[in-house]
Design a protein around this motif. Structure first.
Motif, short mmCIF file in Angstrom:
data_model
loop_
_atom_site.label_atom_id
_atom_site.label_comp_id
_atom_site.label_asym_id
_atom_site.label_seq_id
_atom_site.Cartn_x
_atom_site.Cartn_y
_atom_site.Cartn_z
N SER A 172 6.53 43.30 -39.62
CA SER A 172 6.27 41.96 -39.13
C SER A 172 6.96 41.71 -37.79
CB SER A 172 6.69 40.94 -40.19
OG SER A 172 6.30 39.64 -39.85
N SER A 186 2.29 45.67 -40.54
CA SER A 186 1.89 44.29 -40.23
C SER A 186 2.52 43.82 -38.93
CB SER A 186 2.30 43.34 -41.37
OG SER A 186 1.84 43.80 -42.61
N ASP A 206 -4.45 39.38 -43.56
CA ASP A 206 -3.03 39.04 -43.51
C ASP A 206 -2.86 37.59 -43.10
OD1 ASP A 206 -0.31 38.73 -42.69
OD2 ASP A 206 -0.13 40.89 -42.44
N HIS A 253 0.82 40.24 -46.71
CA HIS A 253 1.64 40.59 -45.55
C HIS A 253 2.62 41.73 -45.86
CE1 HIS A 253 3.29 39.89 -41.60
NE2 HIS A 253 4.48 39.57 -42.05
#
Length: 410
Positions: A209, A240, A270, A321
């Motif tokens: 992320s 992600s 996502d 996610h």
């Protein structure tokens, strides 16, 4: 227009609470003793952080920024009965090691030589895994997540966590993003120290992320300083990635050559990245692309980047996610193949869920497809105007641009 934007923001705020903490009690870093006869698995890790010490042994570090980095030796016990891909948070404190993840050892490490001694004691074939967490994470969140990844993947590597100052708050997106920038030199220096250790043969970076931004910025800095990324950094896995696609292309180019092997995990469903796209002005995020379509497919092939599409993978994560860690098949793929540099094109790769891998420009399915693809969510919060997608020419220009930035005037 103002009223319309307020409506969109209200919808976003109504959706985003799912991004916040999971409802487990906070303060699980206080070590507990294992009762006689308790059978658990243990994961030992070295934790480096730019967080500020909290002064509380139950939390160790908070979400504020420290002017100096800290290192800590942490051991986490994992209960014997659990589902792969999950973290068994205690429902109450102190945790019960028979049923919960529990910290069993915390020891501060004050010098680099102590850190190297720790590595020698925990060496796994000279392989090191550096994990960098994403947005909205407490110190303990990232510790337990890394322990789960290491255990479930079966990887043979020494785990090292780099945790940066996240306030772990819904409203803290911008603060967290600036904290990654604040921490990029500390991560670069940590990677240099690790690579300089003669006991370290190779390093894999696994970032998730917003942590992928931190990883890319630190590698870019290293490349600008030295002309290339350190040769011991063999693999970079971005799960992600919450990065503007064009910015990623610039970061990738400016880290120099030769580069580590890059693998990215993407998913068009996502929801967290959909929210991030909204926050950042409807700019497409790298982790939400369809790598089998143009302009991405040919650009990924030319750059030598492997993209793995997890859109059809089902997990319990409502945001879709954290699939890279919560799918048992995918986390094992990371531990047993990707971090050792193995390809995904041979017949030995088999997963229980449909995974489209774009390797060398060829889209193929790894395993059997179960069910139809999930439609992209959150269209309700998008602006009426169509998203500005980068064109093939723009991506080509970014990926082919000279790695040295040019002055605006001669």
């Amino acid at each position: 227009m103002k009223l319309l934007r307020s409506t969109h923001l209200a919808v976003l705020i109504g959706f985003l609470p799912a991004l916040t903490g999971c409802g487990h009690p906070s303060g699980a870093m206080q070590p507990v003793a294992l009762a006689a006869g308790t059978r658990t698995m243990q994961v030992d890790m070295l934790v480096a952080t730019t967080r500020q010490p909290s002064g509380d042994p139950a939390t160790l570090f908070n979400g504020e920024r420290s002017t100096k980095p800290f290192m800590t030796d942490v051991a986490v016990s994992i209960p014997p009965k659990r589902e792969a891909g999950t973290v068994q948070w205690p429902k109450q404190l102190p945790p019960n090691p028979a049923t919960d993840f529990a910290v069993t050892r915390v020891k501060q490490i004050d010098t680099i030589s102590e850190g190297r001694a720790w590595f020698r004691q925990h060496i796994q074939g000279g392989h090191a895994l550096v994990f960098i967490h994403g947005f909205n994470n407490k110190y303990e969140d990232s510790v337990f997540r890394l322990a789960q990844i290491v255990h479930d993947s079966g990887m043979q590597a020494t785990p090292i966590l780099f945790t940066w100052p996240s306030r772990a708050q819904l409203t803290g997106y911008e603060y967290d993003k600036e904290s990654t920038n604040y921490s990029r030199t500390a991560l670069e220096q940590s990677l240099r120290v690790l690579a300089a250790d003669p006991d370290v043969k190779d390093i894999t970076i696994l970032a998730h992320s917003m942590g992928t931004w931190l990883a890319m910025e630190s590698l870019r800095q290293m490349g600008i300083r030295d002309g290339r990324v350190n040769a011991k950094i063999h693999n970079v896995i971005l799960a992600s990635p919450d990065i503007d696609i064009q910015v990623f292309a610039k970061q990738f180019v400016e880290m120099g050559d030769p580069k580590p092997k890059f693998t990215i995990f993407v998913s068009q469903d996502d929801r967290a990245l959909a929210a991030s796209s909204f926050i950042t002005g409807n700019v497409s995020r790298l982790g939400a692309i369809d790598p089998s379509k143009e302009p991405y497919r040919s650009r990924l092939e030319k750059a030598g980047i492997t993209a793995i599409d997890l859109t059809k993978v089902k997990t319990e994560d409502s945001l879709h996610h954290g699939k890279f860690a919560e799918s048992p098949e995918i986390v094992q793929l990371i531990g047993q193949r990707l971090m050792t540099g193995q390809t995904l094109t041979d017949s030995n790769v088999s997963l229980g869920q449909g995974v489209a891998a774009v390797v060398g420009g060829t889209a193929r399915t790894v395993g059997t497809v179960a069910g139809a693809a999930v439609a992209a969510p959150l269209t309700i919060i998008e602006q009426p105007a169509r998203r500005q997608q980068p064109t093939g020419t723009e991506l080509e220009d970014s990926l082919n641009n000279d790695r040295q930035s040019k002055p605006l005037t001669q």
